[in-house]
Design a protein around this motif. Structure first.
Motif, PDB file in Angstrom:
ATOM      1  N   LEU A  74      29.401  52.946  36.526  1.00  0.00           N
ATOM      2  CA  LEU A  74      30.445  53.973  36.597  1.00  0.00           C
ATOM      3  C   LEU A  74      31.708  53.447  37.262  1.00  0.00           C
ATOM      4  O   LEU A  74      32.826  53.775  36.846  1.00  0.00           O
ATOM      5  CB  LEU A  74      29.944  55.203  37.358  1.00  0.00           C
ATOM      6  N   GLU A  75      31.528  52.631  38.290  1.00  0.00           N
ATOM      7  CA  GLU A  75      32.682  52.045  38.974  1.00  0.00           C
ATOM      8  C   GLU A  75      33.505  51.186  38.015  1.00  0.00           C
ATOM      9  O   GLU A  75      34.733  51.281  37.989  1.00  0.00           O
ATOM     10  CB  GLU A  75      32.228  51.187  40.157  1.00  0.00           C
ATOM     11  N   LEU A  76      32.834  50.363  37.228  1.00  0.00           N
ATOM     12  CA  LEU A  76      33.529  49.486  36.289  1.00  0.00           C
ATOM     13  C   LEU A  76      34.266  50.288  35.221  1.00  0.00           C
ATOM     14  O   LEU A  76      35.424  49.998  34.899  1.00  0.00           O
ATOM     15  CB  LEU A  76      32.542  48.509  35.640  1.00  0.00           C
ATOM     16  N   ILE A 118      37.757  40.753  32.710  1.00  0.00           N
ATOM     17  CA  ILE A 118      36.811  40.559  33.818  1.00  0.00           C
ATOM     18  C   ILE A 118      35.844  41.738  33.896  1.00  0.00           C
ATOM     19  O   ILE A 118      34.621  41.552  33.989  1.00  0.00           O
ATOM     20  CB  ILE A 118      37.559  40.385  35.152  1.00  0.00           C
ATOM     21  N   LEU A 119      36.385  42.953  33.839  1.00  0.00           N
ATOM     22  CA  LEU A 119      35.534  44.144  33.958  1.00  0.00           C
ATOM     23  C   LEU A 119      34.613  44.296  32.761  1.00  0.00           C
ATOM     24  O   LEU A 119      33.454  44.686  32.915  1.00  0.00           O
ATOM     25  CB  LEU A 119      36.400  45.397  34.130  1.00  0.00           C
ATOM     26  N   GLN A 120      35.112  43.980  31.565  1.00  0.00           N
ATOM     27  CA  GLN A 120      34.273  44.080  30.370  1.00  0.00           C
ATOM     28  C   GLN A 120      33.114  43.091  30.442  1.00  0.00           C
ATOM     29  O   GLN A 120      31.986  43.445  30.093  1.00  0.00           O
ATOM     30  CB  GLN A 120      35.105  43.832  29.111  1.00  0.00           C
ATOM     31  N   THR A 174      37.167  37.784  39.657  1.00  0.00           N
ATOM     32  CA  THR A 174      35.935  38.565  39.730  1.00  0.00           C
ATOM     33  C   THR A 174      36.249  40.055  39.723  1.00  0.00           C
ATOM     34  O   THR A 174      37.401  40.460  39.920  1.00  0.00           O
ATOM     35  CB  THR A 174      35.147  38.245  41.013  1.00  0.00           C
ATOM     36  N   ALA A 175      35.208  40.859  39.523  1.00  0.00           N
ATOM     37  CA  ALA A 175      35.374  42.314  39.563  1.00  0.00           C
ATOM     38  C   ALA A 175      35.839  42.753  40.949  1.00  0.00           C
ATOM     39  O   ALA A 175      36.619  43.704  41.079  1.00  0.00           O
ATOM     40  CB  ALA A 175      34.064  43.005  39.194  1.00  0.00           C
ATOM     41  N   TYR A 176      35.421  42.040  41.976  1.00  0.00           N
ATOM     42  CA  TYR A 176      35.869  42.360  43.325  1.00  0.00           C
ATOM     43  C   TYR A 176      37.377  42.134  43.458  1.00  0.00           C
ATOM     44  O   TYR A 176      38.076  42.934  44.092  1.00  0.00           O
ATOM     45  CB  TYR A 176      35.103  41.523  44.359  1.00  0.00           C
ATOM     46  N   ASP A 177      37.882  41.083  42.839  1.00  0.00           N
ATOM     47  CA  ASP A 177      39.326  40.831  42.836  1.00  0.00           C
ATOM     48  C   ASP A 177      40.076  41.985  42.163  1.00  0.00           C
ATOM     49  O   ASP A 177      41.155  42.377  42.603  1.00  0.00           O
ATOM     50  CB  ASP A 177      39.656  39.524  42.117  1.00  0.00           C
ATOM     51  N   ARG A 196      45.548  47.899  46.080  1.00  0.00           N
ATOM     52  CA  ARG A 196      46.975  47.759  46.388  1.00  0.00           C
ATOM     53  C   ARG A 196      47.788  48.937  45.883  1.00  0.00           C
ATOM     54  O   ARG A 196      48.872  49.223  46.385  1.00  0.00           O
ATOM     55  CB  ARG A 196      47.538  46.476  45.773  1.00  0.00           C
ATOM     56  N   PHE A 197      47.260  49.632  44.883  1.00  0.00           N
ATOM     57  CA  PHE A 197      47.927  50.805  44.323  1.00  0.00           C
ATOM     58  C   PHE A 197      47.340  52.110  44.869  1.00  0.00           C
ATOM     59  O   PHE A 197      47.632  53.189  44.362  1.00  0.00           O
ATOM     60  CB  PHE A 197      47.829  50.790  42.792  1.00  0.00           C
ATOM     61  N   GLY A 198      46.478  51.995  45.868  1.00  0.00           N
ATOM     62  CA  GLY A 198      45.894  53.180  46.484  1.00  0.00           C
ATOM     63  C   GLY A 198      44.669  53.719  45.775  1.00  0.00           C
ATOM     64  O   GLY A 198      44.265  54.851  46.003  1.00  0.00           O
ATOM     65  N   CYS A 199      44.080  52.916  44.912  1.00  0.00           N
ATOM     66  CA  CYS A 199      42.896  53.340  44.166  1.00  0.00           C
ATOM     67  C   CYS A 199      41.661  52.676  44.783  1.00  0.00           C
ATOM     68  O   CYS A 199      41.402  51.493  44.573  1.00  0.00           O
ATOM     69  CB  CYS A 199      43.038  52.941  42.699  1.00  0.00           C
ATOM     70  N   PHE A 200      40.913  53.447  45.564  1.00  0.00           N
ATOM     71  CA  PHE A 200      39.698  52.949  46.199  1.00  0.00           C
ATOM     72  C   PHE A 200      38.508  53.375  45.354  1.00  0.00           C
ATOM     73  O   PHE A 200      38.363  54.556  45.035  1.00  0.00           O
ATOM     74  CB  PHE A 200      39.567  53.516  47.616  1.00  0.00           C
ATOM     75  N   VAL A 201      37.666  52.424  44.992  1.00  0.00           N
ATOM     76  CA  VAL A 201      36.571  52.696  44.061  1.00  0.00           C
ATOM     77  C   VAL A 201      35.240  52.404  44.723  1.00  0.00           C
ATOM     78  O   VAL A 201      34.934  51.254  45.049  1.00  0.00           O
ATOM     79  CB  VAL A 201      36.710  51.828  42.784  1.00  0.00           C
ATOM     80  N   TYR A 202      34.454  53.463  44.938  1.00  0.00           N
ATOM     81  CA  TYR A 202      33.065  53.291  45.364  1.00  0.00           C
ATOM     82  C   TYR A 202      32.302  54.558  45.029  1.00  0.00           C
ATOM     83  O   TYR A 202      32.532  55.611  45.606  1.00  0.00           O
ATOM     84  CB  TYR A 202      32.921  52.990  46.851  1.00  0.00           C
TER      85      TYR A 202
END
Length: 65
Positions: A25-27, A54-56, A3-6, A13-19
């Motif tokens: 825009l997030e996708l 998944i994101l597409q 899923t997109a949440y996954d 895990r790489f330090g990229c927090f998206v909100y």
């Protein structure tokens, strides 16, 4: 990843927090981050392809609504 949440958790895990509060825009941002990570050889081609797919799909579903 299923899923997109996954994908979000994977990026975290790489330090990229998206909100941003705007899912579209997030996708798009996550897709760009994955592209940069792949080009920098931080992730494997299979991981990149799976996450991008998944994101597409998620982005396509949002644009249909």
């Amino acid at each position: 990843m299923k899923t997109a949440y996954d994908v979000q958790l994977f990026l975290k895990r790489f330090g990229c927090f998206v909100y941003f509060g705007d899912r579209e825009l997030e996708l798009e941002f996550m897709m760009e981050e994955l592209k940069e990570m792949f080009l920098s050889n931080l992730i494997e081609k299979e991981q990149w392809a799976q996450a991008m797919s998944i994101l597409q799909n998620e982005l396509t579903n949002i644009k249909r609504k």
